[in-house]
Design a protein around this motif. Structure first.
Motif, short mmCIF file in Angstrom:
data_model
loop_
_atom_site.label_atom_id
_atom_site.label_comp_id
_atom_site.label_asym_id
_atom_site.label_seq_id
_atom_site.Cartn_x
_atom_site.Cartn_y
_atom_site.Cartn_z
N GLY A 62 -6.20 -8.21 -0.14
CA GLY A 62 -6.56 -7.94 1.00
C GLY A 62 -6.11 -6.44 1.39
O GLY A 62 -6.32 -5.97 2.57
N ALA A 63 -5.53 -5.87 0.60
CA ALA A 63 -4.97 -4.36 0.88
C ALA A 63 -5.95 -3.58 1.40
O ALA A 63 -7.16 -3.52 0.81
CB ALA A 63 -4.04 -3.96 -0.39
N PRO A 64 -5.67 -2.75 2.38
CA PRO A 64 -6.97 -1.64 2.83
C PRO A 64 -7.45 -0.70 1.67
O PRO A 64 -6.57 -0.21 0.54
CB PRO A 64 -5.91 -0.70 3.75
N ILE A 65 -8.71 -0.97 1.46
CA ILE A 65 -9.20 -0.02 0.57
C ILE A 65 -8.61 1.48 0.33
O ILE A 65 -8.76 1.99 -0.67
CB ILE A 65 -10.99 -0.11 0.51
N THR A 66 -8.43 1.96 1.58
CA THR A 66 -8.21 3.35 1.47
C THR A 66 -6.72 3.45 0.65
O THR A 66 -6.62 4.40 0.00
CB THR A 66 -7.63 3.98 2.84
N LYS A 67 -5.76 2.45 0.94
CA LYS A 67 -4.55 2.60 0.24
C LYS A 67 -4.62 2.21 -1.49
O LYS A 67 -4.25 2.92 -2.27
CB LYS A 67 -3.49 1.50 0.82
N VAL A 68 -5.52 1.38 -1.59
CA VAL A 68 -5.95 1.19 -3.05
C VAL A 68 -6.68 2.44 -3.81
O VAL A 68 -6.23 2.92 -4.89
CB VAL A 68 -7.05 -0.08 -3.21
N GLN A 69 -7.40 3.13 -3.07
CA GLN A 69 -8.27 4.28 -3.76
C GLN A 69 -7.08 5.44 -3.68
O GLN A 69 -7.01 6.03 -4.62
CB GLN A 69 -9.34 4.84 -2.72
N ALA A 70 -6.30 5.56 -2.84
CA ALA A 70 -5.34 6.75 -2.75
C ALA A 70 -4.29 6.46 -3.81
O ALA A 70 -4.04 7.42 -4.67
CB ALA A 70 -4.47 6.78 -1.49
N THR A 71 -3.85 5.24 -4.11
CA THR A 71 -2.86 4.91 -5.12
C THR A 71 -3.68 5.10 -6.60
O THR A 71 -3.00 5.88 -7.33
CB THR A 71 -2.52 3.30 -5.26
N GLU A 72 -4.74 4.81 -6.93
CA GLU A 72 -5.56 5.21 -7.89
C GLU A 72 -5.87 6.63 -8.27
O GLU A 72 -5.73 7.10 -9.39
CB GLU A 72 -6.93 4.47 -8.10
N ALA A 73 -5.97 7.37 -7.14
CA ALA A 73 -6.12 8.85 -7.32
C ALA A 73 -4.86 9.60 -7.46
O ALA A 73 -4.79 10.52 -8.40
CB ALA A 73 -6.51 9.26 -5.70
N TYR A 74 -3.76 8.83 -7.34
CA TYR A 74 -2.45 9.52 -8.00
C TYR A 74 -2.17 9.10 -9.51
O TYR A 74 -1.15 9.57 -10.04
CB TYR A 74 -1.20 9.18 -7.15
N GLY B 172 0.75 -1.30 0.02
CA GLY B 172 -0.25 0.11 0.03
C GLY B 172 0.67 1.13 0.20
O GLY B 172 0.51 2.19 -0.92
N ASN B 173 1.78 1.54 0.70
CA ASN B 173 2.55 2.89 0.93
C ASN B 173 3.48 2.78 -0.11
O ASN B 173 3.64 3.94 -0.55
CB ASN B 173 3.21 2.76 2.31
N HIS B 174 4.10 1.83 -0.57
CA HIS B 174 5.16 1.94 -1.81
C HIS B 174 4.15 2.28 -2.89
O HIS B 174 4.84 3.02 -3.80
CB HIS B 174 5.84 0.64 -1.95
N ALA B 175 3.02 1.69 -3.19
CA ALA B 175 2.29 1.97 -4.25
C ALA B 175 1.83 3.40 -4.34
O ALA B 175 2.02 3.92 -5.42
CB ALA B 175 0.93 1.10 -4.04
N GLN B 176 1.60 4.09 -3.28
CA GLN B 176 1.44 5.67 -3.15
C GLN B 176 2.57 6.32 -3.67
O GLN B 176 2.53 7.33 -4.73
CB GLN B 176 0.63 6.09 -1.94
N GLY B 177 3.68 5.85 -3.22
CA GLY B 177 4.96 6.57 -3.37
C GLY B 177 5.15 6.39 -4.81
O GLY B 177 5.60 7.28 -5.36
N VAL B 178 5.19 5.16 -5.49
CA VAL B 178 5.40 5.18 -6.95
C VAL B 178 4.39 6.05 -7.59
O VAL B 178 4.90 6.50 -8.91
CB VAL B 178 5.49 3.52 -7.14
N ALA B 179 3.32 5.73 -7.51
CA ALA B 179 2.23 6.34 -8.14
C ALA B 179 2.47 7.90 -8.30
O ALA B 179 2.43 8.66 -9.18
CB ALA B 179 0.93 6.08 -7.57
N SER C 236 6.60 5.57 10.94
CA SER C 236 6.96 5.19 9.21
C SER C 236 5.70 5.52 8.33
O SER C 236 5.81 5.88 7.13
CB SER C 236 7.46 3.88 8.99
N GLY C 237 4.48 5.60 8.85
CA GLY C 237 3.28 5.74 8.18
C GLY C 237 2.10 5.82 8.95
O GLY C 237 2.04 5.42 10.17
N GLY C 238 1.29 6.67 8.34
CA GLY C 238 -0.29 6.96 8.77
C GLY C 238 -1.50 6.24 8.02
O GLY C 238 -2.58 6.83 8.26
N ASN C 239 -1.16 5.62 7.09
CA ASN C 239 -2.44 5.11 6.21
C ASN C 239 -2.80 3.88 6.88
O ASN C 239 -2.69 2.71 6.25
CB ASN C 239 -1.66 4.87 4.84
N ILE C 240 -3.70 4.08 7.64
CA ILE C 240 -4.46 3.01 8.34
C ILE C 240 -5.96 3.24 7.91
O ILE C 240 -6.54 4.31 7.97
CB ILE C 240 -4.26 3.17 10.04
#
Length: 405
Positions: free
Chosen positions: A104-116, A80-87, A305-309
């Motif tokens: 099973g990745a948190p939906i918030t991390k999936v949506q944030a990655t797509e948003a980038y 999830g977190n590397h995904a957002q950084g790469v995106a 290291s992160g706050g994407n929960i």
């Protein structure tokens, strides 16, 4: 050992690339946790970094250094977190990005990655299965693979956390860093140890995913059979070879914390410091709170290291934490099914000083005798002693009490 160790010079070069992109996150001294642990506690707030974690640093440093090599875009695997950084980095570079994440990745991390602007592919149950799928996509597409941790440029980017930390707290004595694949602690360890060798670098892993600890214990990188933990950001079954070699050079100790300890630390950070931190980000504090590393009296920095929960996870952690602290009680009892009975029960609870959150009254359940009703009640309480007083008061008034877990 490998000859491709990341150097301090590479980390300094990474900081130049990241200028104006990543935030130099605050270092916050916590009087509350200093008193609780007997240390001088400082939090490096990477949960406030752009994209919500330190991962932006390594991903951006890697992609910014690629140039024309990345004409076909980039591919990555991430929890999830590397995904957002790469995106984020790919968007800034104007190139396409495909990210494979566990199903099973948190939906918030999936949506944030797509948003980038990245394309997200959900594959596998854990990071390592997503990684295998990402490698196949890379082979077919010709895109550049951006590894989450086992890459010199990625590690150098993460090492900029260590540069900032040492500048902000030159007399730090120990640094607690989460370990998943090992990219963060490799970079931080290099940045700090190459300048101040006497600073202790302590890695923290989830007890259910101790891949780096096992590698250090056996002397070689191996794959764990499973890695299921609330700290999804460090749920890595197989650490990197480069990171393993760097950990052996720069890390003084690795300790583990279990999911209950992690969850309690998330709740404590939220309640006492008003900081939202994910499971992977809370393991350093958990290690200190549960006295895993013998740092009493020392000046200690903890990398959050992160706050994407996921907010649903936060809700569960809060509820479980309140139960653990004796501040929440669910109970079941049976009353007579006649006017005034429920009022009498409520009066009993009011007399004991409990605050009713919810109440359910059911007189038609098959196992409830005729002319009686089952009542389930959720209560806000003060502590475990208060719960004992409530139960005692109810027993004295003739109620049978079943405490619900």
């Amino acid at each position: 050992m490998t000859n491709t160790f990341v150097t301090l010079q590479q980390i300094l070069e990474a900081r130049q690339r990241l200028a104006g992109v990543s935030r130099s996150t605050p270092l916050d001294q916590s009087e509350t946790f200093s008193e609780m642990t007997g240390c001088q506690v400082f939090f490096k707030l990477e949960n406030l970094q752009k994209t919500g974690s330190f991962k932006l640093r390594g991903a951006y440093n890697k992609i910014a250094a690629l140039g024309r090599e990345a004409a076909n875009g980039v591919v990555a695997a991430s929890a999830g977190n590397h995904a957002q950084g790469v995106a984020f980095a790919a968007s800034r570079a104007g190139i396409p990005a495909t990210i494979v994440m566990p199903e099973g990745a948190p939906i918030t991390k999936v949506q944030a990655t797509e948003a980038y602007g990245a394309k997200v592919v959900l594959k596998g149950q854990v990071y390592d299965e997503a990684f295998a799928a990402a490698e196949e996509i890379q082979r077919q597409s010709g895109a550049v693979f951006v590894h989450a941790f086992d890459d010199p440029l990625v590690i150098a980017g993460q090492g900029t956390v260590g540069l900032e930390l040492l500048e902000e707290l030159p007399d730090v004595e120990a640094v607690l860093v989460p370990i998943g694949g090992g990219g963060l602690i490799s970079g931080v360890g290099c940045a700090i140890k190459e300048q101040k060798p006497n600073v202790q670098i302590i890695g923290v892993q989830a007890a259910a995913a101790p891949s780096m600890l096992e590698a250090c214990r056996t002397g070689k990188v191996q794959e764990l059979k499973s890695a299921y933990t609330i700290a999804d950001g460090i749920a890595v079954r197989r650490p990197g070879q480069l990171t393993f070699d760097m950990v052996r050079k720069y890390v003084d100790q690795i300790v583990t914390v279990d999911d209950e300890e992690i969850a309690w630390s998330i709740l404590m950070l939220l309640e006492r410091s008003k900081l939202v931190v994910e499971g992977a980000g809370a393991v350093g504090l958990a290690a200190l709170l549960y006295k895993k590393c013998g740092l009493a009296g020392k000046k200690v920095a903890i990398v959050l290291s992160g706050g994407n929960i996921d907010v649903n996870v936060v809700s569960i952690i809060i509820e479980r934490g309140l139960v653990k602290a004796g501040r929440y009680l669910r109970l079941r009892t049976v009353i007579t099914d006649k006017p005034g009975s429920l009022q009498r029960l409520v009066g009993c609870l009011a007399q004991s000083g409990a605050n009713i959150i919810s109440i359910a009254h059911d007189r038609i359940k098959p196992n409830v005798p005729l002319k009686q009703a089952e009542v389930e009640i959720s209560l806000e309480t003060r502590n475990h002693q208060h719960i004992e007083q409530i139960v005692e008061t109810m027993h004295k008034m003739g109620y049978g009490v079943e405490i619900l877990k």
